[in-house]
Design a protein around this motif. Structure first.
Motif, PDB file in Angstrom:
ATOM      1  N   LEU A 134      38.560 -13.625   6.782  1.00  0.00           N
ATOM      2  CA  LEU A 134      38.477 -12.677   5.656  1.00  0.00           C
ATOM      3  C   LEU A 134      37.117 -11.961   5.648  1.00  0.00           C
ATOM      4  O   LEU A 134      37.036 -10.753   5.400  1.00  0.00           O
ATOM      5  CB  LEU A 134      38.738 -13.410   4.326  1.00  0.00           C
ATOM      6  CG  LEU A 134      38.690 -12.592   3.038  1.00  0.00           C
ATOM      7  CD1 LEU A 134      39.532 -11.322   3.115  1.00  0.00           C
ATOM      8  CD2 LEU A 134      39.158 -13.447   1.848  1.00  0.00           C
ATOM      9  N   ILE A 135      36.065 -12.697   5.979  1.00  0.00           N
ATOM     10  CA  ILE A 135      34.730 -12.069   6.031  1.00  0.00           C
ATOM     11  C   ILE A 135      34.693 -10.989   7.107  1.00  0.00           C
ATOM     12  O   ILE A 135      34.173  -9.890   6.896  1.00  0.00           O
ATOM     13  CB  ILE A 135      33.647 -13.137   6.268  1.00  0.00           C
ATOM     14  CG1 ILE A 135      33.404 -13.897   4.963  1.00  0.00           C
ATOM     15  CG2 ILE A 135      32.339 -12.517   6.784  1.00  0.00           C
ATOM     16  CD1 ILE A 135      32.440 -15.049   5.079  1.00  0.00           C
ATOM     17  N   SER A 136      35.276 -11.297   8.245  1.00  0.00           N
ATOM     18  CA  SER A 136      35.262 -10.304   9.310  1.00  0.00           C
ATOM     19  C   SER A 136      36.081  -9.062   8.903  1.00  0.00           C
ATOM     20  O   SER A 136      35.656  -7.926   9.131  1.00  0.00           O
ATOM     21  CB  SER A 136      35.715 -11.000  10.594  1.00  0.00           C
ATOM     22  OG  SER A 136      36.548 -10.228  11.321  1.00  0.00           O
ATOM     23  N   ASP A 137      37.212  -9.268   8.235  1.00  0.00           N
ATOM     24  CA  ASP A 137      37.994  -8.117   7.742  1.00  0.00           C
ATOM     25  C   ASP A 137      37.193  -7.316   6.713  1.00  0.00           C
ATOM     26  O   ASP A 137      37.207  -6.080   6.719  1.00  0.00           O
ATOM     27  CB  ASP A 137      39.310  -8.583   7.102  1.00  0.00           C
ATOM     28  CG  ASP A 137      40.274  -9.153   8.133  1.00  0.00           C
ATOM     29  OD1 ASP A 137      40.050  -8.945   9.341  1.00  0.00           O
ATOM     30  OD2 ASP A 137      41.250  -9.822   7.722  1.00  0.00           O
ATOM     31  N   LEU A 138      36.486  -8.023   5.839  1.00  0.00           N
ATOM     32  CA  LEU A 138      35.699  -7.320   4.814  1.00  0.00           C
ATOM     33  C   LEU A 138      34.597  -6.489   5.461  1.00  0.00           C
ATOM     34  O   LEU A 138      34.324  -5.359   5.040  1.00  0.00           O
ATOM     35  CB  LEU A 138      35.075  -8.317   3.833  1.00  0.00           C
ATOM     36  CG  LEU A 138      36.036  -8.974   2.839  1.00  0.00           C
ATOM     37  CD1 LEU A 138      35.323 -10.068   2.044  1.00  0.00           C
ATOM     38  CD2 LEU A 138      36.626  -7.938   1.884  1.00  0.00           C
ATOM     39  N   GLN A 139      33.979  -7.040   6.498  1.00  0.00           N
ATOM     40  CA  GLN A 139      32.906  -6.288   7.167  1.00  0.00           C
ATOM     41  C   GLN A 139      33.441  -4.999   7.778  1.00  0.00           C
ATOM     42  O   GLN A 139      32.753  -3.999   7.830  1.00  0.00           O
ATOM     43  CB  GLN A 139      32.228  -7.158   8.222  1.00  0.00           C
ATOM     44  CG  GLN A 139      31.289  -8.172   7.563  1.00  0.00           C
ATOM     45  CD  GLN A 139      30.631  -9.074   8.583  1.00  0.00           C
ATOM     46  OE1 GLN A 139      31.316  -9.763   9.341  1.00  0.00           O
ATOM     47  NE2 GLN A 139      29.314  -9.073   8.621  1.00  0.00           N
TER      48      GLN A 139
ATOM     49  N   SER B 185      24.226  -8.449   6.291  1.00  0.00           N
ATOM     50  CA  SER B 185      25.044  -7.459   5.581  1.00  0.00           C
ATOM     51  C   SER B 185      24.595  -7.354   4.131  1.00  0.00           C
ATOM     52  O   SER B 185      23.763  -8.122   3.659  1.00  0.00           O
ATOM     53  CB  SER B 185      26.517  -7.856   5.646  1.00  0.00           C
ATOM     54  OG  SER B 185      26.923  -8.441   4.445  1.00  0.00           O
ATOM     55  N   LYS B 186      25.175  -6.393   3.411  1.00  0.00           N
ATOM     56  CA  LYS B 186      24.793  -6.233   2.004  1.00  0.00           C
ATOM     57  C   LYS B 186      25.675  -7.086   1.096  1.00  0.00           C
ATOM     58  O   LYS B 186      25.482  -7.103  -0.119  1.00  0.00           O
ATOM     59  CB  LYS B 186      24.899  -4.760   1.616  1.00  0.00           C
ATOM     60  CG  LYS B 186      23.720  -3.956   2.153  1.00  0.00           C
ATOM     61  CD  LYS B 186      23.471  -2.712   1.322  1.00  0.00           C
ATOM     62  CE  LYS B 186      24.043  -1.523   2.032  1.00  0.00           C
ATOM     63  NZ  LYS B 186      24.029  -0.271   1.353  1.00  0.00           N
ATOM     64  N   ILE B 187      26.653  -7.779   1.672  1.00  0.00           N
ATOM     65  CA  ILE B 187      27.528  -8.617   0.837  1.00  0.00           C
ATOM     66  C   ILE B 187      26.794  -9.913   0.515  1.00  0.00           C
ATOM     67  O   ILE B 187      26.322 -10.605   1.408  1.00  0.00           O
ATOM     68  CB  ILE B 187      28.839  -8.946   1.591  1.00  0.00           C
ATOM     69  CG1 ILE B 187      29.527  -7.672   2.074  1.00  0.00           C
ATOM     70  CG2 ILE B 187      29.763  -9.780   0.708  1.00  0.00           C
ATOM     71  CD1 ILE B 187      30.704  -7.923   3.008  1.00  0.00           C
ATOM     72  N   GLU B 188      26.696 -10.222  -0.770  1.00  0.00           N
ATOM     73  CA  GLU B 188      25.992 -11.449  -1.174  1.00  0.00           C
ATOM     74  C   GLU B 188      26.991 -12.602  -1.326  1.00  0.00           C
ATOM     75  O   GLU B 188      28.071 -12.429  -1.889  1.00  0.00           O
ATOM     76  CB  GLU B 188      25.265 -11.213  -2.510  1.00  0.00           C
ATOM     77  CG  GLU B 188      24.455 -12.440  -2.923  1.00  0.00           C
ATOM     78  CD  GLU B 188      23.753 -12.297  -4.282  1.00  0.00           C
ATOM     79  OE1 GLU B 188      23.714 -11.185  -4.843  1.00  0.00           O
ATOM     80  OE2 GLU B 188      23.253 -13.337  -4.767  1.00  0.00           O
TER      81      GLU B 188
END
Ligand SMILES: O=C(CO)COP(=O)(O)O
Length: 249
Positions: free
Chosen positions: A22-27, A56-59
């Motif tokens: 999911l993190i990779s999809d979000l990126q 990344s800017k995702i916290e």
């Protein structure tokens, strides 16, 4: 200017492989935005999530923590443990914690103090149950929740606090507060802060809405003047939906 925030509360979903995927999809899919974007995976996946998103800017934030610093609290996690894996922000007071794990205002006040003492930022959840809404008691309930867990704080401490209004009857039910209902209570929350503290302080606090926010309703809710973003449950588990919600801010 208040910060705009969209945070995904993954709750008890996603094992390690699913978290990484999911993190990779979000990126790949998240749009450029001025808003702060956060995800709250399960405890076991916080560190791998932090490592994956370091640049990344995702916290990466936590869903909960204990108030004690350490000791004989089997199964619990402290603020300093969270900080040691890169977590700087914690959700406290979620209605599921209140309903299923007996977290009351007194416990929550202690958690708030512990998080702030550790220099963490808090997303603090408040919100009424259906019966309170039906009996028009929701203003009183929300005011009491604020008063009992947060009003012992001095105004300066609030620079590390974000509020999330989450009506319990709208969580995971597919039912949302209407944009007008959300605006009405967000405005009330700000007025309550203003009378306890002052108007500048009240104007500086981001108040998020949570409860069945989806791609098709996010824009209307986020466009309300006192709604500063969202705390997203179910829809944050799909990269496309979460990305569409972030785009709506
Ligand atoms: O509880 C919530 C976020 O913390 C909201 O959940 P849903 O978006 O699934 O209704």
């Amino acid at each position: 200017m208040r910060k705009k925030i969209v945070a995904g509360n993954w709750k008890m979903n996603n094992d390690l492989a699913e978290t990484q995927s999911l993190i990779s999809d979000l990126q790949n899919e998240l749009p450029e935005t001025e808003a702060e974007v956060m995800i709250a995976p399960a405890y076991t996946n916080l560190y791998p999530a932090f490592e994956a998103l370091k640049a990344s800017k995702i916290e990466v934030i936590a869903q909960n923590m204990h108030f004690a610093e350490s000791g004989a609290y089997t199964g619990e996690i402290s603020a300093s443990m969270l900080k040691s894996v890169g977590v700087e922000t914690v959700i406290l007071g979620h209605s599921e914690r209140r309903a299923y794990f007996g977290e009351n205002d007194e416990i929550l006040a202690k958690k708030v103090d512990a998080a702030l003492a550790n220099g963490m930022r808090i997303i603090f959840c408040i919100g009424e149950e259906l019966a309170d809404r039906k009996s028009d008691n929701h203003f009183k309930v929300v005011e009491e929740q604020l008063k009992n867990a947060l009003f012992h704080l001095g105004a300066a401490a609030w620079k590390n606090i974000v509020l999330a209004y989450e009506p319990v009857w709208a969580i995971g039910t597919g039912e949302t507060a209407s944009p007008e209902q959300a605006q009405e209570i967000h405005k009330f929350i700000r007025e309550t802060l203003s009378s306890q503290y002052d108007v500048e302080m009240a104007d500086s606090i981001s108040v998020l809405y949570g409860g069945s926010v989806k791609p098709n309703n996010a824009q209307e809710i986020f466009s309300q003047p006192d709604v500063d973003g969202g705390l997203i449950g179910g829809a944050s588990l799909k990269a496309a939906d979460f990305s569409a919600i972030v785009k709506a801010i």
